[in-house]
Structure formats: structure tokens, C-alpha cells
Design a protein around this motif. Structure first.
Motif, PDB file in Angstrom:
ATOM      1  N   TYR A  65      31.923  27.891  44.906  1.00 13.95           N
ATOM      2  CA  TYR A  65      31.141  29.055  44.482  1.00 13.95           C
ATOM      3  C   TYR A  65      30.754  28.929  43.012  1.00 13.95           C
ATOM      4  CZ  TYR A  65      30.035  33.846  43.206  1.00 13.95           C
ATOM      5  OH  TYR A  65      29.416  34.952  42.704  1.00 13.95           O
ATOM      6  N   GLN A  66      31.725  28.560  42.168  1.00 13.38           N
ATOM      7  CA  GLN A  66      31.446  28.420  40.739  1.00 13.38           C
ATOM      8  C   GLN A  66      30.467  27.295  40.480  1.00 13.38           C
ATOM      9  OE1 GLN A  66      32.251  30.310  38.174  1.00 13.38           O
ATOM     10  NE2 GLN A  66      33.345  31.740  39.480  1.00 13.38           N
ATOM     11  N   THR A  67      30.631  26.174  41.182  1.00 12.56           N
ATOM     12  CA  THR A  67      29.735  25.035  40.994  1.00 12.56           C
ATOM     13  C   THR A  67      28.323  25.395  41.418  1.00 12.56           C
ATOM     14  OG1 THR A  67      31.581  23.561  41.449  1.00 12.56           O
ATOM     15  CG2 THR A  67      29.391  22.607  41.555  1.00 12.56           C
ATOM     16  N   LYS A  68      28.187  26.056  42.537  1.00 16.49           N
ATOM     17  CA  LYS A  68      26.857  26.441  43.013  1.00 16.49           C
ATOM     18  C   LYS A  68      26.218  27.444  42.068  1.00 16.49           C
ATOM     19  CE  LYS A  68      24.281  27.969  46.965  1.00 16.49           C
ATOM     20  NZ  LYS A  68      24.198  28.091  48.370  1.00 16.49           N
ATOM     21  N   LYS A  69      27.004  28.370  41.577  1.00 16.04           N
ATOM     22  CA  LYS A  69      26.500  29.365  40.634  1.00 16.04           C
ATOM     23  C   LYS A  69      25.998  28.688  39.362  1.00 16.04           C
ATOM     24  CE  LYS A  69      28.141  33.311  38.027  1.00 16.04           C
ATOM     25  NZ  LYS A  69      29.293  34.112  37.703  1.00 16.04           N
TER      26      LYS A  69
END
Length: 177
Positions: A65-69
């Protein structure tokens, strides 16, 4: 509770136990008083394994989630303002060069021409260069006018970033001046 017992080995190989005290214990888990014996059971290692796997899955999902964000943020930050990085036509640079030449030849802005009908005077040459510049700027001004209303609508609905909107406003201000 049990007490010490003595074992007797019979000649046929069987054993018999003789207790010094009588024990009323049964082997169904109850003691002499009929109370249930406490049996300590250990935790099944499979439970720890499943909990560990679930924890790893949750951590992986948070990481993704953090990487995609961050990737989305990078994508949009690279796009900010790029739509309005317009290249000015060559006529703009030509106009400034002609203006410098006219000023170097002695022409001063706001000065009335000595011979208004002269075809090659600095006023006439500068006016022609300015007209050429204005004609070359028309497609850019038209593009800015079409896009500025759309940008304002997107900004009012929070569909574009403040940086994009400011870039559009700055370009519109430069194009109208």
C-alpha cells in the motif's frame, strides 16, 4: 495420590503391585476426592505458525500500500504543471532582437516617428515584428483559454493538485499580458 508400591515378579513373568496404603484413584482423571486432576496442555505450534503467516501477510499488504501510494504520488508530481510548459514561437525572440537593434540605432519607446510614412523606419520595422509575434502567439493563447476553464473546474472539484492549478493560472497570466 499414590504412595510407594512394591512390585513382585511372579515365576511366570507377571508382576503384581502391592501398595502400602490404599489408593482410591481411578484412571479417568479424577482424584481421591472426586476432583478433576489438572492436566497442563501446551499450545499447539500450528497456531503460532498461522499467526506468524497472518502477521507477515498484513505487513506485506501495508508495504505494498505504501509503495503504491508513493508511486502514485511520484506519477502525479511529475505531471504537475507540465501541460502548461509551452514553448514560445521563434517570432517572440525575433521581436526582442529587432527591438534591441532599434534601440541601439537611437529609437526610444514612446517617441513619435520623424517621418510617419517611411517604410523602413524603426517604428515601421518594430510594428511589423510585433504583428508577426502576435500572429504566432494566437494558437498558444487559444490553447490557454480553452484549458483554463477546464483547469478551474477540475480545481473546484478537487480533481487536480494546487501545483497544477497554479501552473495553469501563471501561464494564463503570462499569456494574457
Amino acid at each position: 495420590m499414590s504412595t510407594t508400591e512394591e512390585a513382585t515378579v511372579n515365576p511366570d513373568g507377571s508382576t503384581t503391585f502391592e501398595a502400602n496404603e490404599t489408593v482410591n484413584a481411578t484412571f479417568d482423571g479424577t482424584g481421591t476426592d472426586g476432583e478433576e486432576a489438572i492436566v497442563s496442555k501446551g499450545s499447539d505450534p500450528a497456531i503460532y505458525f498461522i499467526i506468524g503467516i497472518l502477521l507477515l501477510v498484513v505487513l506485506y499488504m501495508v508495504y505494498r500500500y505504501q509503495t503504491k501510494k508513493d508511486e502514485d504520488d511520484d506519477f502525479f508530481s511529475e505531471l504537475d504543471g507540465e501541460k502548461f510548459n509551452l514553448k514560445l514561437p521563434a517570432a517572440v525572440e525575433e521581436y526582442y532582437q529587432i527591438k534591441e537593434k532599434c534601440e541601439a540605432a537611437g529609437w526610444k519607446p514612446g517617441e513619435k516617428p520623424a517621418n510617419p510614412g517611411a517604410q523602413n523606419g524603426p517604428h515601421r520595422v518594430l510594428a511589423q515584428a510585433l504583428m508577426k509575434r502576435c500572429i504566432a502567439d494566437i494558437p498558444i493563447v487559444t490553447h490557454i483559454q480553452k484549458e483554463s476553464t477546464g483547469m478551474n473546474k477540475l480545481y473546484s472539484q478537487s480533481m487536480c493538485s494546487v501545483k497544477q492549478w497554479r501552473g495553469g493560472q501563471t501561464t494564463a497570466a503570462k499569456g494574457s499580458s
